[in-house]
Design a protein around this motif. Structure first.
Motif, PDB file in Angstrom:
ATOM      1  N   LEU A 184     -12.575  47.975  73.051  1.00 27.72           N
ATOM      2  CA  LEU A 184     -13.223  48.293  74.339  1.00 27.72           C
ATOM      3  C   LEU A 184     -14.678  47.805  74.301  1.00 27.72           C
ATOM      4  CD1 LEU A 184     -13.074  49.775  77.100  1.00 27.72           C
ATOM      5  CD2 LEU A 184     -13.915  51.808  75.912  1.00 27.72           C
ATOM      6  N   GLY A 185     -15.056  47.058  75.330  1.00 25.89           N
ATOM      7  CA  GLY A 185     -16.432  46.553  75.399  1.00 25.89           C
ATOM      8  C   GLY A 185     -16.595  45.193  74.754  1.00 25.89           C
ATOM      9  N   LYS A 186     -15.534  44.726  74.100  1.00 28.84           N
ATOM     10  CA  LYS A 186     -15.648  43.432  73.400  1.00 28.84           C
ATOM     11  C   LYS A 186     -14.841  42.336  74.067  1.00 28.84           C
ATOM     12  CE  LYS A 186     -16.758  45.316  68.900  1.00 28.84           C
ATOM     13  NZ  LYS A 186     -16.216  46.672  68.782  1.00 28.84           N
ATOM     14  N   ARG A 187     -13.846  42.708  74.850  1.00 29.92           N
ATOM     15  CA  ARG A 187     -12.953  41.712  75.447  1.00 29.92           C
ATOM     16  C   ARG A 187     -12.208  42.335  76.627  1.00 29.92           C
ATOM     17  NH1 ARG A 187      -9.407  39.685  71.401  1.00 29.92           N
ATOM     18  NH2 ARG A 187     -10.919  40.038  69.759  1.00 29.92           N
ATOM     19  N   PRO A 188     -11.620  41.507  77.498  1.00 28.74           N
ATOM     20  CA  PRO A 188     -10.901  42.071  78.644  1.00 28.74           C
ATOM     21  C   PRO A 188      -9.545  42.656  78.280  1.00 28.74           C
ATOM     22  CG  PRO A 188     -10.966  39.659  78.773  1.00 28.74           C
ATOM     23  CD  PRO A 188     -11.794  40.045  77.598  1.00 28.74           C
ATOM     24  N   SER A 189      -8.913  42.108  77.247  1.00 27.64           N
ATOM     25  CA  SER A 189      -7.570  42.606  76.901  1.00 27.64           C
ATOM     26  C   SER A 189      -7.290  42.287  75.440  1.00 27.64           C
ATOM     27  CB  SER A 189      -6.498  41.953  77.787  1.00 27.64           C
ATOM     28  OG  SER A 189      -6.597  40.551  77.723  1.00 27.64           O
ATOM     29  N   LEU A 190      -6.344  43.025  74.892  1.00 28.76           N
ATOM     30  CA  LEU A 190      -5.972  42.779  73.489  1.00 28.76           C
ATOM     31  C   LEU A 190      -4.509  43.146  73.280  1.00 28.76           C
ATOM     32  CD1 LEU A 190      -6.988  42.150  70.527  1.00 28.76           C
ATOM     33  CD2 LEU A 190      -7.167  44.631  70.243  1.00 28.76           C
ATOM     34  N   ILE A 191      -3.809  42.304  72.522  1.00 32.86           N
ATOM     35  CA  ILE A 191      -2.458  42.651  72.059  1.00 32.86           C
ATOM     36  C   ILE A 191      -2.629  43.386  70.734  1.00 32.86           C
ATOM     37  CG2 ILE A 191      -0.239  41.730  71.250  1.00 32.86           C
ATOM     38  CD1 ILE A 191      -0.833  39.210  72.943  1.00 32.86           C
ATOM     39  N   ALA A 192      -1.983  44.521  70.597  1.00 29.51           N
ATOM     40  CA  ALA A 192      -2.124  45.305  69.362  1.00 29.51           C
ATOM     41  C   ALA A 192      -1.405  44.619  68.203  1.00 29.51           C
ATOM     42  CB  ALA A 192      -1.528  46.696  69.561  1.00 29.51           C
ATOM     43  N   GLY A 193      -2.040  44.602  67.045  1.00 29.25           N
ATOM     44  CA  GLY A 193      -1.366  44.163  65.821  1.00 29.25           C
ATOM     45  C   GLY A 193      -1.341  42.654  65.652  1.00 29.25           C
ATOM     46  N   LYS A 194      -1.697  42.221  64.420  1.00 26.83           N
ATOM     47  CA  LYS A 194      -1.750  40.775  64.135  1.00 26.83           C
ATOM     48  C   LYS A 194      -0.399  40.100  64.347  1.00 26.83           C
ATOM     49  CE  LYS A 194      -5.476  40.376  60.863  1.00 26.83           C
ATOM     50  NZ  LYS A 194      -5.795  40.752  59.523  1.00 26.83           N
ATOM     51  N   ALA A 195       0.668  40.761  63.878  1.00 24.71           N
ATOM     52  CA  ALA A 195       2.010  40.151  63.979  1.00 24.71           C
ATOM     53  C   ALA A 195       2.381  39.950  65.446  1.00 24.71           C
ATOM     54  CB  ALA A 195       3.040  41.042  63.285  1.00 24.71           C
ATOM     55  N   ASN A 196       2.056  40.930  66.290  1.00 21.93           N
ATOM     56  CA  ASN A 196       2.358  40.786  67.721  1.00 21.93           C
ATOM     57  C   ASN A 196       1.527  39.659  68.333  1.00 21.93           C
ATOM     58  OD1 ASN A 196       4.168  42.962  67.788  1.00 21.93           O
ATOM     59  ND2 ASN A 196       2.497  44.416  68.034  1.00 21.93           N
ATOM     60  N   ARG A 197       0.245  39.591  67.944  1.00 23.27           N
ATOM     61  CA  ARG A 197      -0.624  38.543  68.507  1.00 23.27           C
ATOM     62  C   ARG A 197      -0.066  37.165  68.156  1.00 23.27           C
ATOM     63  NH1 ARG A 197      -4.620  42.540  67.586  1.00 23.27           N
ATOM     64  NH2 ARG A 197      -5.175  41.908  65.478  1.00 23.27           N
ATOM     65  N   LEU A 198       0.365  37.043  66.912  1.00 21.88           N
ATOM     66  CA  LEU A 198       0.920  35.757  66.453  1.00 21.88           C
ATOM     67  C   LEU A 198       2.214  35.437  67.207  1.00 21.88           C
ATOM     68  CD1 LEU A 198      -0.050  33.850  64.193  1.00 21.88           C
ATOM     69  CD2 LEU A 198       1.690  34.882  62.722  1.00 21.88           C
ATOM     70  N   GLY A 199       3.078  36.433  67.324  1.00 21.23           N
ATOM     71  CA  GLY A 199       4.369  36.236  67.990  1.00 21.23           C
ATOM     72  C   GLY A 199       4.186  35.800  69.441  1.00 21.23           C
ATOM     73  N   TYR A 200       3.293  36.483  70.157  1.00 20.70           N
ATOM     74  CA  TYR A 200       3.102  36.132  71.578  1.00 20.70           C
ATOM     75  C   TYR A 200       2.386  34.795  71.720  1.00 20.70           C
ATOM     76  CZ  TYR A 200       5.005  40.540  73.122  1.00 20.70           C
ATOM     77  OH  TYR A 200       5.858  41.580  73.378  1.00 20.70           O
ATOM     78  N   PHE A 201       1.498  34.473  70.768  1.00 20.67           N
ATOM     79  CA  PHE A 201       0.833  33.169  70.807  1.00 20.67           C
ATOM     80  C   PHE A 201       1.890  32.071  70.663  1.00 20.67           C
ATOM     81  CE2 PHE A 201      -1.022  29.542  68.598  1.00 20.67           C
ATOM     82  CZ  PHE A 201      -2.069  29.228  69.456  1.00 20.67           C
ATOM     83  N   PHE A 202       2.766  32.257  69.691  1.00 23.63           N
ATOM     84  CA  PHE A 202       3.829  31.273  69.444  1.00 23.63           C
ATOM     85  C   PHE A 202       4.710  31.135  70.692  1.00 23.63           C
ATOM     86  CE2 PHE A 202       8.335  30.829  68.335  1.00 23.63           C
ATOM     87  CZ  PHE A 202       8.320  29.528  67.839  1.00 23.63           C
ATOM     88  N   MET A 203       5.128  32.241  71.241  1.00 30.79           N
ATOM     89  CA  MET A 203       6.039  32.175  72.401  1.00 30.79           C
ATOM     90  C   MET A 203       5.356  31.561  73.613  1.00 30.79           C
ATOM     91  SD  MET A 203       8.841  34.972  72.185  1.00 30.79           S
ATOM     92  CE  MET A 203       8.170  36.245  73.153  1.00 30.79           C
ATOM     93  N   GLY A 204       4.061  31.846  73.770  1.00 35.38           N
ATOM     94  CA  GLY A 204       3.334  31.323  74.934  1.00 35.38           C
ATOM     95  C   GLY A 204       3.111  29.829  74.855  1.00 35.38           C
ATOM     96  N   LYS A 205       2.910  29.313  73.632  1.00 37.94           N
ATOM     97  CA  LYS A 205       2.535  27.900  73.482  1.00 37.94           C
ATOM     98  C   LYS A 205       3.727  26.997  73.175  1.00 37.94           C
ATOM     99  CE  LYS A 205      -2.034  28.515  73.416  1.00 37.94           C
ATOM    100  NZ  LYS A 205      -2.790  28.293  74.613  1.00 37.94           N
ATOM    101  N   MET A 206       4.696  27.527  72.438  1.00 39.66           N
ATOM    102  CA  MET A 206       5.704  26.647  71.853  1.00 39.66           C
ATOM    103  C   MET A 206       7.069  26.717  72.545  1.00 39.66           C
ATOM    104  SD  MET A 206       3.803  25.788  69.198  1.00 39.66           S
ATOM    105  CE  MET A 206       4.649  25.295  67.724  1.00 39.66           C
TER     106      MET A 206
END
Ligand SMILES: NC(=O)c1ccc[n+]([C@@H]2O[C@H](COP(=O)([O-])OP(=O)(O)OC[C@H]3O[C@@H](n4cnc5c(N)ncnc54)[C@H](OP(=O)(O)O)[C@@H]3O)[C@@H](O)[C@H]2O)c1
Length: 257
Positions: free
Chosen positions: A210-232
Motif C-alpha cells: 500500500l502506497g508503493k504501487r497501484p496493484s500487486l499479485i500476491a506471492g512470487k510464484a503467482n506473479r511469475l505464473g501470471y507474467f508467463f500467461m500474459g506474455k507467452m
C-alpha cells in the motif's frame, strides 16, 4: 476499518493493523466470531476495537455503519469481505449471484465513496480493495466472482491515480490461493501448479505494498505464473489452462446447466 473481519484474511488484516498500533473497526455478519476476534485483538495488542454487524449485501449498509464511524477518523479502509463459491454459473441462483455482486463489488464502492472522500478532504488515508488472480483471466466456475474481482482491480487502480494526488493511497490486491476458511470451504484438491499461501504472508504483502504501487499479485510464484500467461500464451489458451486447472482442483462438474 476492515470488512469481512470475522475470519480469514479480514481477521488477519485486523491483527496486523492492530500490531502497528491502529485502533480497528471490524465489520461482518457473524456476531459471535466478530466478538471473539475483537476480544483477542484487544487482549493481544491493547488497541481499541469496535465491531459492526452488517450484511454487506444489503442496499442500506451506510445506515448501519455510519452511526459507529461518524465521530471517528477512518484512516485505512480494507474492502475485504467477499463471497466465493466455486461452482458452475447455473448452479447458483440469480439471487445468490446478485448478493455476491453486492458484497464483493457494490459494498466496496459505497464504502470507498463515503470514506475515500473524507480521506481526500483530509489529504491522507488508504484503501485496499481485495481482488484476486481470477481478475486476470476468465476463471471457470467463478464467472461472477471473477467479474467482481476484475471490477475491484480496475476501481482500485483508477482511484490510485485519482486519489493519489490528494494523498490517499489505494491498492488493488490480487490475492492468490490462501489458506482461509473461505478457501477450505470450496474443498480444493491439492495441485502441483497452485501454491497455497498462508494468510499472514498474504496480508503482510498487501500492507507492505500500500502506497508503493497501484496493484500487486500476491506471492512470487503467482506473479511469475501470471507474467508467463500474459506474455507467452494467447488469451483463449490461458483461459483454457485456468479452466483445466479449476476442473482438477474443484471438479469434475459434469452437468453445468
Ligand atoms: N482465500 C483465497 O484463496 C482468496 C484468493 C483471492 C482473493 N480472496 C479474497 O480475499 C477476501 C477474503 O477472503 P477469505 O478467503 O478470507 O474469505 P472467508 O474466509 O470466506 O471470509 C470472508 C469474510 O467476508 C465476510 N462476509 C461474507 N459475506 C458477508 C456479508 N454479506 N456481509 C458482511 N460480511 C460478509 C465473512 O464474514 P461473516 O460470515 O461473518 O459475514 C468473512 O469475514 C475475499 O474478498 C476473497 O474474495 C481470497
Amino acid at each position: 476499518m476492515i470488512t469481512g473481519a470475522s475470519r480469514g484474511m479480514g481477521a488477519e488484516f485486523a491483527r496486523q493493523c492492530a500490531e502497528r498500533g491502529l485502533n480497528t473497526i471490524l465489520v461482518a455478519t457473524n456476531a459471535d466470531l466478530l466478538k471473539t476476534q475483537a476480544d483477542s485483538i484487544k487482549k493481544d495488542y491493547g488497541v481499541e476495537v469496535k465491531t459492526i454487524i452488517c450484511d454487506l449485501s444489503r442496499e442500506d449498509i451506510l445506515q448501519e455503519i455510519t452511526p459507529v464511524t461518524d465521530s471517528l477518523e477512518i484512516g485505512l479502509l480494507v474492502n475485504n469481505a467477499g463471497v466465493s463459491k466455486v461452482r458452475p454459473f447455473f448452479h447458483h441462483t440469480l439471487d445468490q449471484l446478485l448478493k455476491q455482486l453486492h458484497v464483493n463489488a457494490r459494498a466496496g464502492l459505497v464504502l470507498a465513496y463515503h470514506f475515500g472522500r473524507k480521506m481526500a478532504e483530509r489529504s491522507r488515508g488508504g484503501i485496499i480493495f481485495l481482488s484476486s488472480g481470477s481478475a486476470m483471466f476468465g476463471t471457470a466456475y467463478c464467472a461472477n466472482y471473477a467479474g467482481t474481482k476484475a471490477y475491484n482491480l480496475l476501481l482500485a487502480e483508477t482511484l490510485w491515480y485519482e486519489l493519489g494526488r490528494y494523498g490517499v493511497d489505494v491498492l488493488g490486491f490480487m490475492a492468490g490461493s490462501t489458506k482461509t476458511p473461505g478457501w477450505d470451504a470450496n474443498e480444493p484438491k491439492p495441485s502441483r501448479f497452485v501454491k497455497v499461501m498462508d494468510v499472514k504472508t498474504t496480508v503482510a504483502e498487501a500492507l507492505k505494498a500500500l502506497g508503493k504501487r497501484p496493484s500487486l499479485i500476491a506471492g512470487k510464484a503467482n506473479r511469475l505464473g501470471y507474467f508467463f500467461m500474459g506474455k507467452m500464451v494467447s488469451r483463449s489458451r490461458a483461459i483454457r489452462m485456468v479452466g483445466r486447472s479449476m476442473d482438477k482442483m474443484f471438479g469434475p462438474f459434469d452437468n453445468v446447466v
